[in-house]
Motif scaffolding. Structure first.
Motif, PDB file in Angstrom:
ATOM      1  N   ASN A 122      24.065 -13.691  46.520  1.00 30.99           N
ATOM      2  CA  ASN A 122      24.229 -12.366  47.098  1.00 30.99           C
ATOM      3  C   ASN A 122      25.109 -12.432  48.338  1.00 30.99           C
ATOM      4  OD1 ASN A 122      22.418 -13.792  48.619  1.00 30.99           O
ATOM      5  ND2 ASN A 122      20.970 -12.131  48.875  1.00 30.99           N
ATOM      6  N   LEU A 123      25.134 -11.356  49.111  1.00 32.84           N
ATOM      7  CA  LEU A 123      25.895 -11.279  50.358  1.00 32.84           C
ATOM      8  C   LEU A 123      27.381 -11.541  50.119  1.00 32.84           C
ATOM      9  CD1 LEU A 123      23.461 -13.193  52.749  1.00 32.84           C
ATOM     10  CD2 LEU A 123      23.355 -10.817  51.956  1.00 32.84           C
ATOM     11  N   ILE A 124      27.948 -10.867  49.119  1.00 33.77           N
ATOM     12  CA  ILE A 124      29.378 -11.025  48.839  1.00 33.77           C
ATOM     13  C   ILE A 124      30.185 -10.431  49.989  1.00 33.77           C
ATOM     14  CG2 ILE A 124      31.257 -10.188  47.373  1.00 33.77           C
ATOM     15  CD1 ILE A 124      29.437 -10.538  44.997  1.00 33.77           C
ATOM     16  N   HIS A 125      31.124 -11.243  50.497  1.00 37.64           N
ATOM     17  CA  HIS A 125      31.960 -10.783  51.605  1.00 37.64           C
ATOM     18  C   HIS A 125      33.447 -10.901  51.278  1.00 37.64           C
ATOM     19  CE1 HIS A 125      33.593 -10.435  55.704  1.00 37.64           C
ATOM     20  NE2 HIS A 125      32.508  -9.707  55.916  1.00 37.64           N
ATOM     21  N   GLY A 126      33.862 -12.004  50.653  1.00 38.28           N
ATOM     22  CA  GLY A 126      35.217 -12.112  50.140  1.00 38.28           C
ATOM     23  C   GLY A 126      35.245 -11.615  48.704  1.00 38.28           C
ATOM     24  N   PHE A 127      36.252 -10.785  48.337  1.00 40.50           N
ATOM     25  CA  PHE A 127      36.237 -10.133  47.033  1.00 40.50           C
ATOM     26  C   PHE A 127      37.677  -9.810  46.670  1.00 40.50           C
ATOM     27  CE2 PHE A 127      34.588  -6.458  44.308  1.00 40.50           C
ATOM     28  CZ  PHE A 127      33.831  -7.270  43.463  1.00 40.50           C
ATOM     29  N   THR A 128      38.185 -10.366  45.568  1.00 40.15           N
ATOM     30  CA  THR A 128      39.575 -10.115  45.194  1.00 40.15           C
ATOM     31  C   THR A 128      39.754 -10.296  43.701  1.00 40.15           C
ATOM     32  OG1 THR A 128      41.877 -10.625  45.775  1.00 40.15           O
ATOM     33  CG2 THR A 128      40.405 -12.494  45.484  1.00 40.15           C
ATOM     34  N   TYR A 129      40.783  -9.659  43.158  1.00 40.09           N
ATOM     35  CA  TYR A 129      41.140  -9.798  41.750  1.00 40.09           C
ATOM     36  C   TYR A 129      42.497 -10.484  41.680  1.00 40.09           C
ATOM     37  CZ  TYR A 129      41.708  -8.582  36.800  1.00 40.09           C
ATOM     38  OH  TYR A 129      41.866  -8.629  35.438  1.00 40.09           O
ATOM     39  N   ALA A 130      42.563 -11.618  40.987  1.00 37.56           N
ATOM     40  CA  ALA A 130      43.812 -12.379  40.887  1.00 37.56           C
ATOM     41  C   ALA A 130      43.781 -13.219  39.612  1.00 37.56           C
ATOM     42  CB  ALA A 130      43.985 -13.294  42.103  1.00 37.56           C
ATOM     43  N   ARG A 131      44.936 -13.381  39.005  1.00 39.15           N
ATOM     44  CA  ARG A 131      45.086 -14.165  37.774  1.00 39.15           C
ATOM     45  C   ARG A 131      44.138 -13.675  36.678  1.00 39.15           C
ATOM     46  NH1 ARG A 131      44.160 -19.247  37.295  1.00 39.15           N
ATOM     47  NH2 ARG A 131      46.066 -20.267  36.624  1.00 39.15           N
ATOM     48  N   ASP A 132      44.038 -12.371  36.531  1.00 35.70           N
ATOM     49  CA  ASP A 132      43.168 -11.744  35.518  1.00 35.70           C
ATOM     50  C   ASP A 132      41.721 -12.147  35.685  1.00 35.70           C
ATOM     51  OD1 ASP A 132      45.394 -10.505  34.281  1.00 35.70           O
ATOM     52  OD2 ASP A 132      45.835 -12.349  33.184  1.00 35.70           O
ATOM     53  N   THR A 133      41.340 -12.470  36.902  1.00 38.11           N
ATOM     54  CA  THR A 133      39.993 -12.950  37.186  1.00 38.11           C
ATOM     55  C   THR A 133      39.496 -12.299  38.464  1.00 38.11           C
ATOM     56  OG1 THR A 133      40.579 -15.077  36.196  1.00 38.11           O
ATOM     57  CG2 THR A 133      38.574 -15.023  37.513  1.00 38.11           C
ATOM     58  N   LEU A 134      38.193 -12.025  38.503  1.00 35.16           N
ATOM     59  CA  LEU A 134      37.558 -11.488  39.705  1.00 35.16           C
ATOM     60  C   LEU A 134      36.903 -12.638  40.466  1.00 35.16           C
ATOM     61  CD1 LEU A 134      36.762  -8.879  41.288  1.00 35.16           C
ATOM     62  CD2 LEU A 134      34.636  -8.898  39.947  1.00 35.16           C
ATOM     63  N   TRP A 135      37.107 -12.656  41.798  1.00 32.51           N
ATOM     64  CA  TRP A 135      36.608 -13.734  42.639  1.00 32.51           C
ATOM     65  C   TRP A 135      35.760 -13.163  43.765  1.00 32.51           C
ATOM     66  CZ3 TRP A 135      38.140 -18.538  40.879  1.00 32.51           C
ATOM     67  CH2 TRP A 135      39.240 -18.562  40.006  1.00 32.51           C
ATOM     68  N   ALA A 136      34.712 -13.895  44.137  1.00 35.62           N
ATOM     69  CA  ALA A 136      33.849 -13.452  45.229  1.00 35.62           C
ATOM     70  C   ALA A 136      33.322 -14.660  45.980  1.00 35.62           C
ATOM     71  CB  ALA A 136      32.681 -12.619  44.694  1.00 35.62           C
ATOM     72  N   THR A 137      33.196 -14.530  47.292  1.00 34.01           N
ATOM     73  CA  THR A 137      32.544 -15.561  48.100  1.00 34.01           C
ATOM     74  C   THR A 137      31.307 -14.956  48.744  1.00 34.01           C
ATOM     75  OG1 THR A 137      33.915 -15.025  50.042  1.00 34.01           O
ATOM     76  CG2 THR A 137      34.683 -16.791  48.584  1.00 34.01           C
ATOM     77  N   THR A 138      30.292 -15.794  48.938  1.00 37.07           N
ATOM     78  CA  THR A 138      29.006 -15.332  49.447  1.00 37.07           C
ATOM     79  C   THR A 138      28.821 -15.802  50.886  1.00 37.07           C
ATOM     80  OG1 THR A 138      27.820 -17.307  48.678  1.00 37.07           O
ATOM     81  CG2 THR A 138      28.036 -15.474  47.139  1.00 37.07           C
ATOM     82  N   ALA A 139      28.320 -14.914  51.730  1.00 34.72           N
ATOM     83  CA  ALA A 139      28.058 -15.241  53.132  1.00 34.72           C
ATOM     84  C   ALA A 139      26.713 -15.962  53.237  1.00 34.72           C
ATOM     85  CB  ALA A 139      28.074 -13.986  53.984  1.00 34.72           C
ATOM     86  N   THR A 140      26.651 -17.123  52.608  1.00 37.62           N
ATOM     87  CA  THR A 140      25.421 -17.913  52.546  1.00 37.62           C
ATOM     88  C   THR A 140      25.684 -19.301  53.123  1.00 37.62           C
ATOM     89  OG1 THR A 140      25.990 -18.609  50.281  1.00 37.62           O
ATOM     90  CG2 THR A 140      24.562 -16.686  50.522  1.00 37.62           C
ATOM     91  N   THR A 141      24.602 -20.069  53.284  1.00 38.04           N
ATOM     92  CA  THR A 141      24.679 -21.444  53.797  1.00 38.04           C
ATOM     93  C   THR A 141      24.045 -22.396  52.796  1.00 38.04           C
ATOM     94  OG1 THR A 141      24.551 -20.634  56.076  1.00 38.04           O
ATOM     95  CG2 THR A 141      24.059 -22.952  55.719  1.00 38.04           C
ATOM     96  N   GLY A 143      28.166 -21.919  51.515  1.00 39.30           N
ATOM     97  CA  GLY A 143      28.810 -20.830  50.807  1.00 39.30           C
ATOM     98  C   GLY A 143      28.994 -21.124  49.327  1.00 39.30           C
ATOM     99  N   LYS A 144      29.221 -20.072  48.574  1.00 42.06           N
ATOM    100  CA  LYS A 144      29.476 -20.197  47.141  1.00 42.06           C
ATOM    101  C   LYS A 144      30.698 -19.369  46.754  1.00 42.06           C
ATOM    102  CE  LYS A 144      24.640 -21.030  45.925  1.00 42.06           C
ATOM    103  NZ  LYS A 144      23.474 -20.588  45.124  1.00 42.06           N
ATOM    104  N   LEU A 145      31.371 -19.824  45.717  1.00 42.16           N
ATOM    105  CA  LEU A 145      32.484 -19.099  45.115  1.00 42.16           C
ATOM    106  C   LEU A 145      32.067 -18.685  43.716  1.00 42.16           C
ATOM    107  CD1 LEU A 145      35.471 -18.165  44.910  1.00 42.16           C
ATOM    108  CD2 LEU A 145      36.027 -20.493  44.132  1.00 42.16           C
ATOM    109  N   LEU A 146      32.175 -17.395  43.417  1.00 44.65           N
ATOM    110  CA  LEU A 146      31.860 -16.877  42.089  1.00 44.65           C
ATOM    111  C   LEU A 146      33.156 -16.537  41.373  1.00 44.65           C
ATOM    112  CD1 LEU A 146      28.952 -14.381  42.967  1.00 44.65           C
ATOM    113  CD2 LEU A 146      28.847 -16.861  42.673  1.00 44.65           C
ATOM    114  N   ARG A 147      33.331 -17.112  40.197  1.00 44.37           N
ATOM    115  CA  ARG A 147      34.490 -16.794  39.363  1.00 44.37           C
ATOM    116  C   ARG A 147      34.005 -16.034  38.143  1.00 44.37           C
ATOM    117  NH1 ARG A 147      37.709 -21.633  36.667  1.00 44.37           N
ATOM    118  NH2 ARG A 147      35.828 -21.644  35.370  1.00 44.37           N
ATOM    119  N   PHE A 148      34.385 -14.755  38.041  1.00 45.54           N
ATOM    120  CA  PHE A 148      34.034 -13.938  36.882  1.00 45.54           C
ATOM    121  C   PHE A 148      35.116 -14.168  35.839  1.00 45.54           C
ATOM    122  CE2 PHE A 148      31.901 -12.160  40.491  1.00 45.54           C
ATOM    123  CZ  PHE A 148      30.657 -11.809  40.006  1.00 45.54           C
ATOM    124  N   ASN A 149      34.763 -14.895  34.801  1.00 44.73           N
ATOM    125  CA  ASN A 149      35.752 -15.447  33.877  1.00 44.73           C
ATOM    126  C   ASN A 149      36.437 -14.394  33.011  1.00 44.73           C
ATOM    127  OD1 ASN A 149      35.122 -18.199  34.671  1.00 44.73           O
ATOM    128  ND2 ASN A 149      33.178 -17.900  33.586  1.00 44.73           N
TER     129      ASN A 149
END
Length: 441
Positions: A122-141, A143-149
């Motif tokens: 949770n706590l998504i803070h970075g959020f962008t769409y690039a290379r036909d893919t959605l990307w998100a980073t979490t404000a956690t400790t 951190g995590k990177l989510l790649r929506f394939n």
């Protein structure tokens, strides 16, 4: 004189998108009046007189008109999300005399697809769409990177990269795709002894580079943007600093200090200048600045007090010659829930600013553009999304509430064509939703 009774209305939406509406009109004048109710669909900017006239209303009398309109018609694309009812005074032949009252209705939308994220994602803070893919980073400790394939097909298909628990990879505040390097730059928060930036391979999720820039600090939610083949970091320090960084080597090219600004919070650019926002070190006021990316060290910082003690959100957008700033919250006594636009001029900022759009009692945390319009997200239970005219932001073109349970509305991302919108929800629970752009093209 005819008068619409503001709160004497009933509006319901059936599961198939059909909307049923009733509204009461009262004649407070001294002679007979005839009222007609029209309906405006902001999504297509057209008006239709769908309601029959109320007939003659004598002085002191009331009449109630009602209508049922179906989703999926040429006037109301399915699902119907937001409409404006207008009361018009007409003559006996139906010709319009005037429109004397109107009321916008926001109706819960049907979200085509959404995914509820697991705890720790949770706590998504970075959020962008690039290379036909959605990307998100979490404000956690850490951190995590989510790649929506396959975000246009199935949001439940996503891959999670968990960064090391070494103190350098906490709270990844921002993520930006760099097409020249084919890599994702991620800015982390509060790394010990310096600013930490990782570059991630979008195919393998392996680290392409790790830069630890000693002597500086990027507290939580510092700003990051990519312009003129360089990364720019705005530090949330006192005073704030703006760093120009070579994205391939991590070398600091130049540094500018904003002597009057602290808590630098967000960055963006228009291809020619860098724009940022923070808070004054002298008064409890928000400040914005414009910087020349080729000469950060001179006096090209142009600071302007917005005139309100506000906290600006983590997103900025430049569209239509205007810098758009969503406002998270204001102190007690000041208007809340605003989207503010500041007109840009060749010399910096024009003296005037646009009228702030007041959306809801709670604040706005996200802003973005589909290439033609400004969109903003709004807090609430449920949250709301609004499209604004790119120059006259106080004129909403479209607005809709999410279904119940969609709270803490946060970040926005768009496909390059602008036909699809992605929205993140901070928590309770955390979600990502995909929406067709109702105003496209």
């Amino acid at each position: 004189m005819l008068q619409a009774v503001p709160f004497s209305h009933i509006l319901t939406k059936a599961p198939n998108g059909t909307i049923n509406a009733q509204w009461t009109c009262q004649n407070n004048g001294g002679s007979d009046g005839i009222a007609q109710i029209s309906l405006l669909n902001p999504s297509v900017a057209r008006e239709a007189f769908l309601f029959p006239t109320t007939g003659v209303i004598p002085p002191g009398g009331q009449a109630t008109a009602g209508i049922t309109f179906e989703a999926g018609s040429s006037f109301f694309p399915s699902p119907v999300n937001s409409v404006v009812l207008r009361f018009n005074e007409v003559l006996a032949d139906g010709s319009l005399v005037r429109t004397f009252a109107e009321h916008p209705f926001t109706v819960s939308m049907a979200v085509p697809q959404e995914v509820i994220l697991a705890f720790g994602e949770n706590l998504i803070h970075g959020f962008t769409y690039a290379r036909d893919t959605l990307w998100a980073t979490t404000a956690t400790t850490p951190g995590k990177l989510l790649r929506f394939n396959s975000p246009l097909v199935n949001l439940n298909d996503y891959t999670v990269l968990t960064f090391p628990s070494d103190g350098n990879h906490n709270n990844p505040a921002e993520i930006i795709y760099n097409p020249a390097l084919d890599g994702l730059h991620i800015l982390f928060s509060d790394a010990p002894g310096g600013i930490h930036i990782a570059t991630i391979d979008p195919d393998t999720l392996a680290s392409m580079a790790e830069f630890h820039i000693a002597g500086f600090n990027a507290p939580a939610f510092s700003g990051l943007t990519l312009a003129m083949d360089h990364l720019f970091v705005l530090t949330k320090t006192a005073p704030s600093q703006l760093l120009k960084i070579n994205p391939a080597t991590g070398a600091v090219v130049s540094v500018g200090t904003l002597a009057n600004m602290q808590n630098g919070h967000a960055l963006t650019n228009d291809g020619a200048f860098i724009y940022g926002v923070g808070q004054s070190m002298v008064e409890p006021l928000a400040l914005i600045f414009r910087a020349n990316p080729d000469n950060l060290g001179d006096a090209l910082f142009q600071e302007q007090v917005l005139g309100e003690a506000v906290l600006i959100a983590d997103d900025l957008a430049v569209v239509g010659g205007t810098l758009w700033l969503p406002i998270e919250f204001t102190p007690p006594g000041l208007p809340t829930g605003q989207l503010t636009g500041v007109h840009l001029s060749p010399s910096g900022f024009s003296p005037s600013r646009t009228a702030a759009f007041t959306g809801r009692s709670l604040g706005s945390f996200g802003v973005g553009s589909d290439g033609a319009r400004i969109w903003s997200t709004w807090q609430g239970a449920p949250g709301e999304i609004i499209a604004h005219h790119p120059v006259l932001g106080d004129q909403p073109l479209y607005r809709a509430q999410f279904p119940l349970g969609f709270e803490s509305t946060n970040e926005l991302a768009f496909t390059p064509a602008g036909d699809t919108i992605f929205v993140s929800f901070w928590a309770i629970p955390a979600r990502v939703a995909r929406l067709p752009n109702p105003l496209f093209p």
